[in-house]
Design a protein around this motif. Sequence first.
Motif, PDB file in Angstrom:
ATOM      1  N   ALA A 173       8.392 -14.237 -27.270  1.00 30.86           N
ATOM      2  CA  ALA A 173       7.484 -12.821 -28.532  1.00 30.86           C
ATOM      3  C   ALA A 173       7.154 -12.220 -27.193  1.00 30.86           C
ATOM      4  N   THR A 231      10.286 -16.094 -36.253  1.00 36.14           N
ATOM      5  CA  THR A 231       9.142 -15.886 -37.382  1.00 36.14           C
ATOM      6  C   THR A 231       7.917 -17.033 -35.628  1.00 36.14           C
ATOM      7  N   MET A 232       8.481 -18.276 -36.450  1.00 34.07           N
ATOM      8  CA  MET A 232       7.841 -18.840 -34.885  1.00 34.07           C
ATOM      9  C   MET A 232       7.567 -18.247 -33.775  1.00 34.07           C
ATOM     10  N   SER A 235       5.095 -15.859 -32.963  1.00 30.27           N
ATOM     11  CA  SER A 235       4.214 -16.105 -32.949  1.00 30.27           C
ATOM     12  C   SER A 235       3.735 -17.137 -31.379  1.00 30.27           C
ATOM     13  N   ARG A 236       4.386 -17.287 -31.094  1.00 32.46           N
ATOM     14  CA  ARG A 236       4.238 -18.270 -29.297  1.00 32.46           C
ATOM     15  C   ARG A 236       4.224 -19.168 -29.367  1.00 32.46           C
ATOM     16  N   TYR A 237       4.604 -20.090 -30.709  1.00 30.12           N
ATOM     17  CA  TYR A 237       4.950 -21.930 -31.136  1.00 30.12           C
ATOM     18  C   TYR A 237       6.404 -21.368 -29.964  1.00 30.12           C
ATOM     19  N   ASP A 253       7.392 -11.288 -40.058  1.00 25.23           N
ATOM     20  CA  ASP A 253       5.636 -11.117 -40.393  1.00 25.23           C
ATOM     21  C   ASP A 253       5.810 -10.002 -39.805  1.00 25.23           C
ATOM     22  N   ARG A 255       5.629  -8.991 -36.703  1.00 28.03           N
ATOM     23  CA  ARG A 255       5.576  -9.418 -34.840  1.00 28.03           C
ATOM     24  C   ARG A 255       7.106  -8.915 -34.211  1.00 28.03           C
TER      25      ARG A 255
END
Length: 317
Positions: A173, A231-232, A235-237, A253, A255
């Motif tokens: 991310a 996407t994950m 989102s910094r997963y 999304d 980001r």
Amino acid sequence: MRFTLRQLEYFIATAEAGSITLASDRIRVSQPSISTAISQLEIELNTQLFLRRHAQGLSLTPAGQKLLLQAKAVIEQVQNLYTAASEATDQIRGTLSLGCLLTFAPMLLPEVSQSFKAAYHGVTVRPTVADHRTLLTRLERAELDIALSYDLSVPEGFEFTPLAELPPYVQVAETDPLAERSAISLAELEEHEFILLDLPLSRDYFLGLFAAAGANPNIVAQIQHQEVIRTMVASRYGYTLANVRPKNKAALDGRRLVSLRLSGEHKPMRIGLIRVSQQVSTRLVRTFEEHCSNLISDNYVPGMEAPILNLRRTSQS
């Protein structure tokens, strides 16, 4: 003869897909048109071709199974007429059944197919997007003329022509502290959470990179869909490893993602053309192979940015 070749094509597509809905998506023809064509074919031949089961799709009747074999033979003979005419003249004509690996199809397939059609106006490209094993199966069944895929697990009986190498890189991310790095090693990534692309050959390839480096990934998720992974990651997963280099570095999304060079020497993925070795290559297929060889290289892959090895850090606004 009071049925048409188009009706036979719609029948074949439906038989192979197992439903009119899937056939419609695959050949890009409306469901009512396919349904009408099959009904007319059944009336003309005075036989039922499909058993229609609610919520379970369609299955061929015994008569339908016999007709499917004959219908494929008829369509093949018609295609041979176009091929013979093409071979005898300077024209490149006919329908190219082209397979493309699902992981890079969104980037590669549009430009490859459209540029080929633009160069040869008598050509129709019929694309199929699938995983590697499905592409091999459909090539073996002569449902595809040729396919764009990786050189992983190409069995005997198939010929692979390499076009471009895609080295692995790290995706994080934009807000991840790692995004400030220009490069990172697999050993350094051990303490970070890894999201693995869980497709059979891709999974083995990425885990093989860690094994070769003597590192152990901290896998927190195994997902089969690249856009979900992107996407994950955004989102910094966790981080992920990838080979394809989409020009659009934003996740769905919105980001933003950042690409980091993976330090060290690592086996790249190789994009190339796969076809059945013993199958006689038509002029249409040979022309497409030449077209791809001229279009795709290590320095340019349609829909992708420059190789990550040549970049210090890439981000997307």
